[in-house]
Enzyme design. Structure first.
Site, mmCIF file in Angstrom:
data_model
loop_
_atom_site.group_PDB
_atom_site.id
_atom_site.type_symbol
_atom_site.label_atom_id
_atom_site.label_comp_id
_atom_site.label_asym_id
_atom_site.label_seq_id
_atom_site.Cartn_x
_atom_site.Cartn_y
_atom_site.Cartn_z
ATOM 1 N N GLY A 138 21.005 1.132 16.571
ATOM 2 C CA GLY A 138 20.412 0.713 15.315
ATOM 3 C C GLY A 138 21.295 0.939 14.116
ATOM 4 N N CYS A 139 20.676 1.101 12.951
ATOM 5 C CA CYS A 139 21.393 1.060 11.682
ATOM 6 C C CYS A 139 22.390 2.201 11.488
ATOM 7 C CB CYS A 139 20.384 1.059 10.532
ATOM 8 S SG CYS A 139 19.358 -0.427 10.461
ATOM 9 N N TYR A 140 22.210 3.313 12.172
ATOM 10 C CA TYR A 140 23.119 4.451 11.953
ATOM 11 C C TYR A 140 24.339 4.425 12.870
ATOM 12 C CZ TYR A 140 20.851 6.503 16.102
ATOM 13 O OH TYR A 140 20.375 6.728 17.365
ATOM 14 N N PHE A 334 20.552 5.801 8.742
ATOM 15 C CA PHE A 334 19.323 6.241 9.381
ATOM 16 C C PHE A 334 18.853 5.171 10.367
ATOM 17 C CE2 PHE A 334 19.513 6.479 4.755
ATOM 18 C CZ PHE A 334 19.827 7.824 4.596
#
Length: 348
Positions: A138-140, A334
């Site tokens: 994901g985004c992290y 995050f």
């Protein structure tokens, strides 16, 4: 002791920028039954324009199977990834055959042979290249990938490249009254960003340290599920509150290991998961006004591009001259878990 530093950045964006107002009026107003709450969320997302490999004003992919979406990912991601990696290598002044490790990060598409093999072959990287794929974090994910390639550089003394290539436009979901889906459709854009990491600290941004914290008690607050109709994001409005509990401890712990405080940081590259996320980080760290301007600008002009976003912010900071020589920058992102990752970097 050998060190590793980011010495090159490269970005590739698909197609012309799409204006947020047009995306709502011509696509999602009908998709979401022109709901007033959905409209308010869409226009309050902090996004003015973004890029999409699959233009929602031209194609409706919401009914596509996952297989069809993955075939499109393979077609769209390869040229974008090659462009980003080529630009990063040019920025660092390196040839493809000099790279010892190539890491590819994505949570929006998969296939084997994947981008790691195909881009390496097309650009002429060496046959003994070591490859690493970081998927579905994901985004992290850019930050653990950066940590991994930096560790390789320190251990082997050879340059490495990390590429984040995210095509979120492939995962538009069928019409729904789920407000989490509205937020997803309002925020996400597409981008490919690559960084070159080399031995030494004479130039670029030295990768000093990486830290993480995961709160598994809130694992259902942010999800990214593989379904028969692409990948579906689940978002809880509680995410900012969870971040508020953990972000200060993560950052002060990371800085404290190196004798630094929040006030010593000369630049903040915070993943703009949305306006509330940035507000929470700024409040919990007691950051001065303007500290998160680069994050807000990237959100406005690019949207949330998942793992690629924090690298876009870091490059935007670099363009403004931050951090200044010898000073520190914190990159932070995050994602599912609920997980927070942060990297401490220092300018040569």
């Amino acid at each position: 002791m050998r060190t590793a530093a980011v010495t090159g950045f490269g970005t590739a964006l698909p197609g012309p920028a799409l204006e947020q107002a047009a995306v709502w009026d011509r696509r999602f107003a009908g998709h979401l039954a022109d709901d007033r709450v959905a409209r308010r969320i869409f226009h309050g997302a902090g996004v003015r324009r973004r890029h999409a490999a699959v233009n929602p004003l031209v194609e409706d992919v919401s009914g596509w199977s996952t297989g069809r979406r993955m075939r499109r990912y393979a077609a769209e991601a390869l040229p974008l990834g090659k462009e980003a990696v080529g630009a990063a290598l040019a920025d660092a002044g390196l040839r493809p055959e000099e790279i010892g490790q190539f890491a590819v990060v994505s949570c929006t598409g998969y296939g084997t042979p994947g981008l790691d093999i195909r881009i390496a072959a097309d650009l002429g990287m060496a046959p003994d290249l070591q490859r690493l794929v970081v998927g579905h974090m994901g985004c992290y994910a850019a930050i653990p990938a950066l940590g991994a390639v930096a560790d390789y550089v320190v251990a082997r003394g050879r340059p490495a490249v990390a590429l984040c290539c995210e095509l979120t436009s492939l995962h538009v979901q069928p019409p729904s009254d789920d407000l989490g889906q509205v937020v997803s459709h309002a925020l996400f854009g597409d981008a490919a960003v690559a960084v070159v990491v080399e031995p030494g600290e004479e130039t670029g941004l030295e990768v000093v340290d990486v830290a993480a914290v995961t709160d598994p008690t809130t694992a259902d607050h942010m999800t990214w599920d593989v379904t028969d109709l692409g990948f579906r994001m689940g978002l809880s409005p509680e995410v900012p509150r969870v971040l508020a509990r953990h972000v200060r401890g993560l950052v002060t712990g990371l800085l404290g290991r190196h004798g630094l405080t929040v006030g010593d940081v000369d630049g903040w590259a915070v993943h703009p998961g949305g306006p509330k996320i940035l507000d929470t980080v700024g409040e919990r760290l007691d950051l001065p006004g303007g500290a998160l301007d680069a994050s807000r600008a990237v959100l406005a002009e690019r949207g949330n591009c998942s793992s690629a976003t924090v690298l876009l912010v870091l490059d935007a900071l670099r363009a403004t001259g931050r951090p200044r020589p010898g000073r520190a920058v914190v990159a932070m992102a995050f994602g599912p878990g609920l997980t927070l990752y942060a990297a401490l970097l220092r300018a040569a």
